[in-house]
Design an enzyme around this catalytic site. Structure first.
Site, short mmCIF file in Angstrom:
data_model
loop_
_atom_site.label_atom_id
_atom_site.label_comp_id
_atom_site.label_asym_id
_atom_site.label_seq_id
_atom_site.Cartn_x
_atom_site.Cartn_y
_atom_site.Cartn_z
N GLY A 69 0.82 -1.21 0.00
CA GLY A 69 0.00 0.00 0.00
C GLY A 69 0.85 1.26 0.00
N THR A 70 1.93 1.23 0.75
CA THR A 70 2.78 2.42 0.86
C THR A 70 3.36 2.80 -0.50
OG1 THR A 70 3.33 1.84 3.14
CG2 THR A 70 4.83 3.35 2.00
N ASN A 149 -8.09 3.74 8.76
CA ASN A 149 -7.55 2.56 9.43
C ASN A 149 -7.71 2.59 10.94
OD1 ASN A 149 -5.63 4.68 8.52
ND2 ASN A 149 -4.28 3.70 10.00
N GLN A 177 -7.76 -0.15 3.43
CA GLN A 177 -8.62 -0.77 4.45
C GLN A 177 -9.96 -1.21 3.87
OE1 GLN A 177 -7.97 -1.60 7.59
NE2 GLN A 177 -5.92 -0.71 7.69
N SER A 197 -3.59 -3.21 -0.64
CA SER A 197 -2.50 -3.93 0.02
C SER A 197 -2.94 -5.34 0.38
CB SER A 197 -2.09 -3.15 1.27
OG SER A 197 -1.16 -3.90 2.02
N GLY A 198 -2.13 -6.34 -0.02
CA GLY A 198 -2.53 -7.74 0.14
C GLY A 198 -2.70 -8.20 1.58
N HIS A 199 -1.86 -7.68 2.49
CA HIS A 199 -1.88 -8.25 3.85
C HIS A 199 -3.06 -7.79 4.69
CE1 HIS A 199 -0.10 -4.96 6.48
NE2 HIS A 199 0.21 -4.49 5.29
N THR A 235 12.05 -7.24 -10.80
CA THR A 235 11.53 -8.59 -11.03
C THR A 235 10.29 -8.81 -10.17
OG1 THR A 235 13.72 -9.37 -11.57
CG2 THR A 235 12.11 -11.05 -10.93
N CYS A 323 3.00 5.89 21.76
CA CYS A 323 4.07 5.09 22.36
C CYS A 323 4.31 3.87 21.49
CB CYS A 323 3.70 4.58 23.73
SG CYS A 323 2.81 5.70 24.71
C1 LIG Z 1 -5.04 3.22 5.14
C2 LIG Z 1 -3.69 2.60 4.92
N1 LIG Z 1 -2.91 3.03 3.93
C3 LIG Z 1 -1.70 2.49 3.67
C4 LIG Z 1 -1.20 1.47 4.44
C5 LIG Z 1 0.15 0.91 4.12
O1 LIG Z 1 0.06 -0.34 3.50
P1 LIG Z 1 1.32 -1.34 3.47
O2 LIG Z 1 1.47 -1.83 4.87
O3 LIG Z 1 0.94 -2.42 2.52
O4 LIG Z 1 2.49 -0.57 3.00
C6 LIG Z 1 -1.98 0.98 5.50
C7 LIG Z 1 -1.48 -0.12 6.37
O5 LIG Z 1 -1.02 0.05 7.46
C8 LIG Z 1 -3.25 1.56 5.75
O6 LIG Z 1 -4.03 1.14 6.76
S1 FES Z 2 1.26 8.11 23.41
FE1 FES Z 2 1.42 6.94 25.17
S2 FES Z 2 2.07 8.35 26.66
FE2 FES Z 2 1.71 9.50 24.88
#
Ligand SMILES: Cc1ncc(COP(=O)(O)O)c(C=O)c1O
Ligand code: FES
EC number: 2.8.1.7
Length: 390
Positions: A69-70, A149, A177, A197-199, A235, A323
């Site tokens: 996705g990225t 997300n 999503q 995104s496949g995962h 590839t 965090c």
């Molecule tokens: C809304 C959204 N865009 C993009 C991504 C990024 O996808 P990927 O993990 O396949 O790079 C995510 C996944 O965390 C997502 O939730």
């Molecule tokens: S994000 Fe957890 S203390 Fe701020």
């Protein structure tokens, strides 16, 4: 373990793994080679392309495989900016996009582009009217996520697509999503570019695709060999591509029935939490919401502390705060909803999957109130609040 973090990632289904395995071993040929065993792999990629296209209402030659996705988001945004920079330098997006969209936009801002980050309403929605009002003569791209997300809010994509079309502006949506979870038709919804995104739908990590409407001139992000019709060098990840298509096929089978089941569990969890725990808030739109998303802020506590207690009981969830992601600010999404910093900190996200059960929801509902109570009993803010209200 009770796994409630399907928005982060999903397990690869056994059928998906099975479809992939031969492409690691027997069918290892490079799809660009001309001998027969390699050509079989080229065919496997083209079959996968047709499957993905079919589920989006697209043509196979409009689908380009990526590393996830990225990459798809980066390619769509930086690529269109590059292609259209003579025409204009303005991009419209929202302030609750994934960082895979926000950071490319910020990168472009450092390089002469202007970006409007539309503010969402308290449910996390932007309207097509807001988008239209932000359009300028120099607007070249609208990029708005299909579904968020963190809070699960589903954007009015068809309406935004209609506005983009009316003004002749390219429309990209990060549908990471949504694909495999909601029905999508790129033509009916006037989508020009779409990332997936496949995962996120029980396929392998490190696989994805970008739909690019035919005729759109999108320059490559990666330069090198002539793969993906000279648009995406490197590839091909043949097992990954095969797995992505298999997973999408399975995800789209009986989608409505599966969603009805997951939605029922979601609502059971939402109603159960509301009934058992005072001073909590459901984040995200109540109806225009992904079937599997539950996101709550619990006042007076830290989401992270709650996650640790849940984890000790084998319950895997996540929080939008920082965090976990290694920065110091709470989630930009929750802050964008107008939540005060403390509430944004006290949020937990449960995202359900196909295999979760009502019994698992009952376990969560049995444990959660006591955990929240325990954390609140240690909170000076809560003590103060109780004193003032008694
Ligand atoms: C809304 C959204 N865009 C993009 C991504 C990024 O996808 P990927 O993990 O396949 O790079 C995510 C996944 O965390 C997502 O939730
Ligand atoms: S994000 Fe957890 S203390 Fe701020």
């Amino acid at each position: 373990m009770i796994y409630l973090d399907h928005a982060a990632t999903t397990p690869v289904k056994p059928e998906v793994l099975e479809a992939m395995l031969p492409y690691f071993t027997e069918h290892y040929g490079n799809p660009s080679s001309i001998y027969k065993v390699a050509q079989r792999n080229k065919k496997a990629i083209d079959d996968a392309r047709a499957v993905v296209a079919g589920h989006l209402g697209a043509q196979p030659n409009e689908i380009f495989f990526t590393s996830g996705g990225t990459e798809a988001d980066n390619w769509a945004i930086k690529g269109m900016a590059e292609a259209l920079k003579e025409k204009g330098n303005h991009i419209i997006t929202t302030n609750i996009e994934h960082h895979a969209v926000l950071h490319p936009c910020q990168y472009l801002e450092k390089n002469g582009f202007e970006v409007t980050y539309l503010e969402v309403d308290p449910d996390g929605l932007v309207s097509a009217e807001q988008v239209e009002a932000a359009i300028r003569p120099e607007t070249i791209l609208i990029t708005i996520m299909y579904a968020n997300n963190e809070i699960g809010t589903i954007m009015p994509i068809a309406e935004i697509g209609a506005v983009a079309k009316k003004h002749g502006i390219v429309f990209h949506t990060d549908a990471v999503q949504a694909v495999g979870h909601l029905p999508i038709d790129v033509h009916a919804q006037n989508i020009d570019l779409l990332s997936l995104s496949g995962h996120k739908f029980y396929g392998p990590k490190g696989t994805g695709a970008l739909y690019v409407r035919r005729g759109l001139k999108l320059p490559p992000l990666l330069h090198g060999g002539g793969q993906e019709r000279n648009r995406r060098a490197g590839t091909e990840n043949v097992p990954g591509i095969v797995g992505l298509a298999k997973a999408l096929d399975l995800a789209c089978q009986d989608m409505e029935a599966k969603n009805a089941k997951i939605k029922a569990l979601r609502d059971y969890l939402i109603d159960g939490i509301k009934a058992r725990i005072p001073y909590c808030r459901l984040n995200g739109h109540r109806e225009k919401r992904l079937p599997n998303n539950v996101n709550f802020s619990f006042e007076f506590i830290e989401g992270e502390s709650l996650l640790l207690l849940l984890d000790m009981e084998g319950i895997a969830a996540s929080s939008g705060s920082a965090c976990t992601s290694g920065s110091l600010d709470p989630s930009h999404v929750l802050l964008a909803l107008g939540l005060p910093h403390e509430q944004a900190h006290g949020s937990v996200r449960f995202t359900l999957g196909e295999n979760n059960t009502r019994e698992e929801m009952d376990v969560v509902l049995a444990k959660l109130p006591a955990f929240v109570e325990r954390l609140r009993s240690m909170s000076p803010l809560y003590e103060e609040f109780v004193r003032q209200n008694s």
